[in-house]
Design an enzyme around this catalytic site. Structure first.
Site, PDB file in Angstrom:
ATOM      1  CD  GLU A   1      19.309  19.333  39.089  1.00 25.36           C
ATOM      2  OE1 GLU A   1      20.423  18.857  39.345  1.00 25.36           O
ATOM      3  OE2 GLU A   1      18.576  19.862  39.962  1.00 25.36           O
TER       4      GLU A   1
ATOM      5  N   GLY B   1      24.270  19.498  39.719  1.00 23.51           N
ATOM      6  CA  GLY B   1      25.332  18.517  39.901  1.00 23.51           C
ATOM      7  C   GLY B   1      26.379  18.959  40.899  1.00 23.51           C
TER       8      GLY B   1
ATOM      9  CD  GLU C   1      22.566  15.735  41.372  1.00 25.67           C
ATOM     10  OE1 GLU C   1      21.617  14.933  41.286  1.00 25.67           O
ATOM     11  OE2 GLU C   1      23.131  16.227  40.372  1.00 25.67           O
TER      12      GLU C   1
ATOM     13  CB  ALA D   1      25.313  19.283  34.330  1.00 26.39           C
TER      14      ALA D   1
END
Length: 259
Positions: free
Chosen positions: A131, A108, A111, A63
């Protein structure tokens, strides 16, 4: 076609291409465009399999931290929900999907790769859920899909420490399914996806739905789901074409001739 995400279709294979240099960081616009690309790939009849690809240099660095750092709690609730919904939409594409991973798949980005049915990685790849080093946790399915894929203990090690795993470790853990030379990542993913270009689309969709749906329920419920999806195929051309070929050509020689 979006500014940062586009769907390219060739020979029955759709490539969802991330293109936001330098690391394809996911921001609000990328999230919206990715959702649109996933929806288009799911709906188009000429797309029979899907590749997730970030280009030759990197898959996705995660992200956009700079953008996230200025969001309020309320804003982040909205964005976080939208991002998780988008990744879930990628996972729900009713066609075989493969992530072609180059460079980095972090946060992300990992993911997103986890939402695919299969993952092909270059031998120089690094993956991880860093994260925790930002004082947060994975929010687009990382705590759930990773644990289901490799087990809770191994997932906790990666999530708790935020460390990166190199390609060979990612392969041994089961995060990726195949490791190849960096220059061969996309072509290897394409070869896997292309085998479904003329395959039984409805049967493949039902197979994916049975496996994915069964993971979230008890065995009895999973078997009931399988029975429903199995018998439903007798109302399709997939079943008629496949069985006709078997009867006419015999075992080992049958070919699927569906549209």
């Amino acid at each position: 076609m979006g500014e940062f995400v586009r769907l390219e279709v060739d020979g029955g294979v759709g490539t969802i291409r991330l293109d936001r240099p330098p690391v394809n960081a996911i921001n609000g616009q990328v999230t919206a465009e990715l959702a649109e690309a996933a929806s288009e790939a799911a709906e188009r009849a000429d797309v029979r399999a899907v590749i997730l690809y970030g280009g030759e240099k990197t898959f996705c660095g995660g992200a956009d931290v700079k953008e996230m750092s200025t969001r309020t709690y309320v804003e982040m609730r909205t964005f976080g929900t939208r991002l998780q919904t988008t990744v879930a939409a990628v996972a729900a594409i009713p066609k075989p999907t493969v992530a072609a991973i180059t460079g980095y798949a972090l946060g992300g980005g990992l993911e997103l790769a986890l939402a695919a049915d299969r993952r092909v990685a270059g031998d120089n790849v690094k993956v991880g859920q860093p994260e925790i080093l930002l004082g947060i946790i994975p929010g687009a399915g990382g705590t759930q899909r990773l644990a289901r894929l490799i087990g809770p203990s191994k997932a906790k090690d990666l999530v708790f420490t935020g460390r990166f795993a190199k390609a060979e470790e990612a392969l041994s853990l089961g995060i990726v399914d195949q490791v190849v030379a960096p220059d061969d990542v996309y072509s290897t993913a394409l070869a896997w996806a292309a085998q479904f270009a003329g395959g039984p689309a409805v049967a493949l969709a039902n197979a994916k739905a049975a496996i994915d749906g069964g993971l979230d329920v008890d065995l009895a419920s999973g078997l009931a789901l399988e029975t429903h999806l199995f018998t439903a195929l007798w109302a399709t051309e997939d079943q008629k074409n496949g069985m006709r070929s078997f009867v006419e050509n015999g075992p080992g020689k049958a070919t699927f001739e569906g549209k």
